[in-house]
Every structure is written in C-alpha cells, then in structure tokens.
Scaffold this active site. Structure first.
Site, PDB file in Angstrom:
ATOM      1  N   THR A 143       4.960   8.379  -2.505  1.00 21.80           N
ATOM      2  CA  THR A 143       4.903   8.148  -1.059  1.00 21.80           C
ATOM      3  C   THR A 143       5.833   7.002  -0.662  1.00 21.80           C
ATOM      4  O   THR A 143       5.987   6.020  -1.402  1.00 21.80           O
ATOM      5  CB  THR A 143       3.455   7.870  -0.601  1.00 21.80           C
ATOM      6  N   SER A 178      -2.660   0.045   1.151  1.00 19.86           N
ATOM      7  CA  SER A 178      -4.032   0.564   1.007  1.00 19.86           C
ATOM      8  C   SER A 178      -4.231   0.848  -0.483  1.00 19.86           C
ATOM      9  O   SER A 178      -3.254   0.921  -1.244  1.00 19.86           O
ATOM     10  CB  SER A 178      -4.205   1.869   1.798  1.00 19.86           C
ATOM     11  N   TYR A 180      -5.041   3.631  -1.692  1.00 11.82           N
ATOM     12  CA  TYR A 180      -4.361   4.907  -1.938  1.00 11.82           C
ATOM     13  C   TYR A 180      -2.895   4.635  -2.307  1.00 11.82           C
ATOM     14  O   TYR A 180      -2.386   5.142  -3.313  1.00 11.82           O
ATOM     15  CB  TYR A 180      -4.441   5.809  -0.689  1.00 11.82           C
ATOM     16  N   HIS A 181      -2.221   3.825  -1.479  1.00 13.27           N
ATOM     17  CA  HIS A 181      -0.810   3.537  -1.767  1.00 13.27           C
ATOM     18  C   HIS A 181      -0.665   2.791  -3.101  1.00 13.27           C
ATOM     19  O   HIS A 181       0.276   3.020  -3.856  1.00 13.27           O
ATOM     20  CB  HIS A 181      -0.173   2.740  -0.615  1.00 13.27           C
ATOM     21  N   LYS A 184      -0.595   5.145  -5.975  1.00 17.25           N
ATOM     22  CA  LYS A 184       0.697   5.821  -6.140  1.00 17.25           C
ATOM     23  C   LYS A 184       1.712   4.896  -6.837  1.00 17.25           C
ATOM     24  O   LYS A 184       2.551   5.352  -7.610  1.00 17.25           O
ATOM     25  CB  LYS A 184       1.248   6.237  -4.774  1.00 17.25           C
TER      26      LYS A 184
HETATM   27  N1  USQ Z   1      -1.338   5.823  13.292  1.00 18.58           N
HETATM   28  C1  USQ Z   1      -1.594   5.650  14.645  1.00 18.58           C
HETATM   29  N2  USQ Z   1      -2.548   6.410  15.219  1.00 18.58           N
HETATM   30  C2  USQ Z   1      -3.275   7.341  14.532  1.00 18.58           C
HETATM   31  C3  USQ Z   1      -3.008   7.523  13.152  1.00 18.58           C
HETATM   32  C4  USQ Z   1      -2.040   6.743  12.552  1.00 18.58           C
HETATM   33  O1  USQ Z   1      -0.966   4.816  15.306  1.00 18.58           O
HETATM   34  O2  USQ Z   1      -4.142   7.990  15.145  1.00 18.58           O
HETATM   35  C5  USQ Z   1      -0.270   5.047  12.633  1.00 18.58           C
HETATM   36  C6  USQ Z   1      -0.724   4.261  11.411  1.00 18.58           C
HETATM   37  O3  USQ Z   1      -1.217   3.004  11.772  1.00 18.58           O
HETATM   38  C7  USQ Z   1       0.567   4.213  10.586  1.00 18.58           C
HETATM   39  C8  USQ Z   1       1.306   5.486  10.952  1.00 18.58           C
HETATM   40  O4  USQ Z   1       0.692   5.957  12.146  1.00 18.58           O
HETATM   41  O5  USQ Z   1       1.347   3.121  10.973  1.00 18.58           O
HETATM   42  C9  USQ Z   1       1.213   6.564   9.892  1.00 18.58           C
HETATM   43  O6  USQ Z   1      -0.133   6.812   9.614  1.00 18.58           O
HETATM   44  P1  USQ Z   1      -0.648   8.161   8.929  1.00 18.58           P
HETATM   45  O7  USQ Z   1      -2.155   8.148   8.977  1.00 18.58           O
HETATM   46  O8  USQ Z   1       0.043   9.334   9.519  1.00 18.58           O
HETATM   47  O9  USQ Z   1      -0.050   8.012   7.481  1.00 18.58           O
HETATM   48  P2  USQ Z   1      -0.509   7.165   6.212  1.00 18.58           P
HETATM   49  O10 USQ Z   1      -1.894   6.644   6.293  1.00 18.58           O
HETATM   50  O11 USQ Z   1       0.534   6.170   5.932  1.00 18.58           O
HETATM   51  O12 USQ Z   1      -0.545   8.279   5.085  1.00 18.58           O
HETATM   52  C10 USQ Z   1       0.094   9.544   5.229  1.00 18.58           C
HETATM   53  C11 USQ Z   1      -0.533  10.529   4.243  1.00 18.58           C
HETATM   54  C12 USQ Z   1      -0.234  10.078   2.828  1.00 18.58           C
HETATM   55  C13 USQ Z   1       1.275   9.873   2.651  1.00 18.58           C
HETATM   56  C14 USQ Z   1       1.776   8.884   3.691  1.00 18.58           C
HETATM   57  C15 USQ Z   1       3.260   8.662   3.663  1.00 18.58           C
HETATM   58  O13 USQ Z   1      -1.925  10.628   4.455  1.00 18.58           O
HETATM   59  O14 USQ Z   1      -0.720  11.043   1.908  1.00 18.58           O
HETATM   60  O15 USQ Z   1       1.531   9.371   1.386  1.00 18.58           O
HETATM   61  O16 USQ Z   1       1.470   9.417   4.998  1.00 18.58           O
HETATM   62  S1  USQ Z   1       3.665   6.985   4.081  1.00 18.58           S
HETATM   63  O17 USQ Z   1       3.053   6.658   5.350  1.00 18.58           O
HETATM   64  O18 USQ Z   1       5.104   6.927   4.166  1.00 18.58           O
HETATM   65  O19 USQ Z   1       3.124   6.164   3.031  1.00 18.58           O
END
Ligand code: USQ
Length: 380
Positions: A143, A178, A180-181, A184
């Site tokens: 990720t 997190s 989770y991260h 990974k």
């Molecule tokens: N966010 C909002 N509002 C929401 C949901 C999320 O503002 O209702 C924001 C979060 O604070 C964050 C961003 O959107 O800054 C991305 O959040 P996300 O929930 O879409 O993604 P994340 O928790 O980071 O995890 C997801 C997947 C995970 C993958 C990751 C890629 O669940 O499996 O590894 O995206 S990354 O984000 O690049 O680590």
C-alpha cells in the site's frame, strides 16, 4: 499459466479472478471468508449481498472450466503447503490480508488480528515458495500508505543513499499511520528478507485507495461485480462519497480535507497486476511499483463527486467532520508512479462519467443502503 489467487472473495481478489478467467489460465482460488465474518460481527453490510465463491465460481466456469476453489485459511502453514505442493503454481497473487485501517485501530483484538493475519499469511506463503517452488512469481499487494506522508518526494520502493562518501540502495523509509499500514510495512521487510536470502522473485505493489465497480470498463457485467463496501470501517473514500451522495447524506470530509493520496480505478488495478504477471522479476529481485494513477486531496474528490452527480440530478452536500484518524492534513505529497506506465499501463483518468457510472450502479441498489453505518465511529 497456473495462477493461485489468495483472498479471492474480496473486492480485488474476485475482480482479478473474474478477469483472469477470460484469459485461459488455470486458476486456483483460495479464501477463508474472514472478512465476511468480521463484517457480520461488526454489523457492517456490503451494498449487495454476495453469494459465496462456491456459487459465484459457476459463472466463471462458463468462461473457463479450469478453476478450482479451496476454503482455506492462509494462516495455516499445513494447508497452504498442501495447496502449493499439489498445484505448483507459476504465479501467486496475494490479496489474503485484512485491508482496513479503521478495523485495525478499533481495539486491541482487531489490531492484533490484522497484524497476525497479514504477517502470518505472508510468512507462510514465502516459506512455502522457498521450499516448494522457488521460481514461482509472487505478486503481493502492498500500500502507498506504507510510505506515509514524508516531506520529500516518494520514490518507487527504493532510495539511493549517499552517506559519508559511500552509497547504497535501501527500501524507501516507511512510516504507517495505522496498525493495518504497519502490517504491510512488516510484510515488505519480510519479503525483502526472503528475496535477498533465498533468491525468490517478488513484485510488491504499493497501491493507493481503489474506487469503482467493474473490473472491465468495456463489458460492464453486473453478474461479476465484486463485494462493494461503503461503511465507515471497510469502505474507501470515493466509493463512500458516491454512496453518501446517492442516499442524500452529506459527504464526510475528514478534517480540513487537504489530505492527499494517490488513487486508482479497479479497472487499472487489474490491468497493472496483469502487466506485472507478464513481467516477472529476476531471481533475487524485489520489484516495487507505486500502483496509483492520480493524486487528489479529499476536498478535490468531494467536489468532483458533487459536480459530476449534479448532472444526473443528485445534489450532494459536503460536510467537514472532525478527523477520526491521526494523520497529517496539510502535507507535501509527490509520489513517483512511472514504473507501471513503462510496462504499458494507459491510465484511466477519474472523470464525471466514471463517477456517474458508479452512482448509477449504486442507485440501482439504493434500497440496500444502511445509513446507520456511514458516519465514522472508529477514532484513534
Ligand atoms: N477520508 C475522508 N472521509 C471518509 C473516508 C476517508 O475524508 O469518509 C479520508 C481519510 O482520512 C484518508 C483518505 O480519505 O485521508 C483515504 O482514506 P480511505 O479510507 O479511502 O483509505 P485508507 O484508510 O488509507 O485505506 C485504503 C484501503 C487500504 C489501502 C489504502 C491505500 O482500505 O486497503 O491500502 O487505501 S493508501 O491510502 O494509499 O494507504
């Protein structure tokens, strides 16, 4: 090719299996349905109730008879070993991990379950490959969140460091936000240990948040869609915003909304993995690709959803809610992502039509949306 897909019931695992079944490979699918069990435990439901793989596989078998499924937990070394010994795959695509940051931060149990599941499944896989089929190509989903949001450009997996007149190449510094991260990050370290010591060949894909429904934008087959989640724990941001707009609740922008991430359409995820399947690294090489196509802030995504859906008379409201996560909101972000383009990816850019397309699918299932599972509840 003989391809083993670990985690074939998931959003990406199922899309991958469906897409590869068109290409005449022998496919061996594995899942233990643990995400379904956790969702049930937490009263979270996907947009549409998905039949089990044993049922859905019948649709794939119309295209490709050479598909089998095993309900197996990848945390069992014995079971993993028996599958790999029996099938001796040419490539293994590893999606068998708990994928949610909020889930991992919910409490001690789910934090440990995430670390335990993700590390043990990756460890078992690497160990089996070393002992049984060392030439097998492992494709592992990492990720972008492994890198965090450093105040320097993010390279693709590796960085050259010059120190006191000497230089060497290292894994790019990682800092997860997190558990989770963090799981990974530890996976990546484990993979690199096995690659450098035992000459395995592995591709680690640092993927950003994924959006979309159909793995193939030309043939939009509702029969083959994957499990689509929109809740506070398992849904990713763009999919959530579209569901929120369709059901008429404000889009939940966390904090100031300036957080920037690299995003990717599920269509491109599948294309990227297929490209890496065709480009096996040399023995002893860990190839790392940053798998996203465009960078957006959360505000940009929310505004794009609002503007796009107004065209089909869905008038979304945007609401800033207090950020439930510990994450930098205002930060530098410039992540390199040219390696996958060099392999031939022609990125699908996020536009109004793509958002409308997802919203139309969601609207067809609007009655299933549970508005009680949308607001964020997991704080850390
Ligand atoms: N966010 C909002 N509002 C929401 C949901 C999320 O503002 O209702 C924001 C979060 O604070 C964050 C961003 O959107 O800054 C991305 O959040 P996300 O929930 O879409 O993604 P994340 O928790 O980071 O995890 C997801 C997947 C995970 C993958 C990751 C890629 O669940 O499996 O590894 O995206 S990354 O984000 O690049 O680590």
């Amino acid at each position: 090719m003989k391809i083993l897909i670990l985690g074939a019931d998931g959003y990406l695992g199922w899309s991958m299996a469906a897409s590869l079944s068109e290409d005449n490979h022998e496919l061996i699918l594995v899942d233990n349905y643990s995400k379904r069990k956790y969702m049930k435990e937490l009263n979270r439901t996907p947009l549409c109730k998905m039949p089990l793989v044993t049922t859905r596989i019948k649709i794939l078998k119309r295209l490709n008879k050479n598909i089998s499924f095993y309900e197996i937990d990848c945390m069992s070394y014995k079971k993993m070993k028996s599958i790999i010994k029996k099938h001796k795959p040419d490539a293994i695509i590893h999606f068998a991990e708990l994928p949610s940051a909020p889930f991992s931060m919910l409490n001690n149990k789910y934090g440990w379950d995430t670390l335990h599941n993700n590390l043990q499944s990756t460890f078992n896989l690497l160990h089996c490959i070393k002992d049984i089929v060392p030439d097998c190509h492992i494709i592992k989903l990492g990720t972008m969140g492994e890198y965090g949001t450093p105040n320097i450009d993010i390279e693709e997996g590796w960085i050259n460091i010059r120190h006191k007149n000497r230089k060497d190449k290292f894994l790019f510094p990682r800092q997860g936000s997190s558990l989770y991260h963090m799981s990974k990050i530890m996976d990546t370290d484990l993979i690199w240990f096995y690659v450098r010591n035992y000459g395995l060949n592995v591709t680690d894909l640092m993927q950003g948040p994924v959006y979309g429904i159909y793995y193939d934008d030309k043939h939009k087959n509702d029969e083959l869609v994957p499990t689509f989640t929109y809740d506070d724990i398992f849904g990713t941001v763009l999919n959530r915003f579209i569901v929120q707009a369709v059901v008429g609740t404000p889009l939940t922008v966390y904090g100031s909304g300036s957080q920037t991430r690299g995003y990717i359409n599920v269509v491109d995820t599948i294309k990227c993995i297929k490209l890496t399947l065709e480009n096996k690294p040399k023995n002893g090489e860990l190839a790392i690709y940053n798998q996203f196509t465009e960078q957006f802030t959360v505000n940009e995504l929310a505004n794009l959803v609002k503007k796009s859906l107004a065209r089909i008379d869905i008038f979304a409201k945007i609401k800033k809610v207090s950020n439930p996560r510990i994450e930098k909101e205002k930060h530098y972000y410039n992540a390199k992502h040219s390696n996958i383009k060099k392999l031939g990816l022609k990125p699908l850019k996020l536009d109004k039509n793509i958002i409308i397309d997802i919203a139309e699918y969601v609207s067809r299932h609007k009655n299933n949306i549970n508005t009680k599972i949308i607001q964020p509840r997991v704080n850390w």
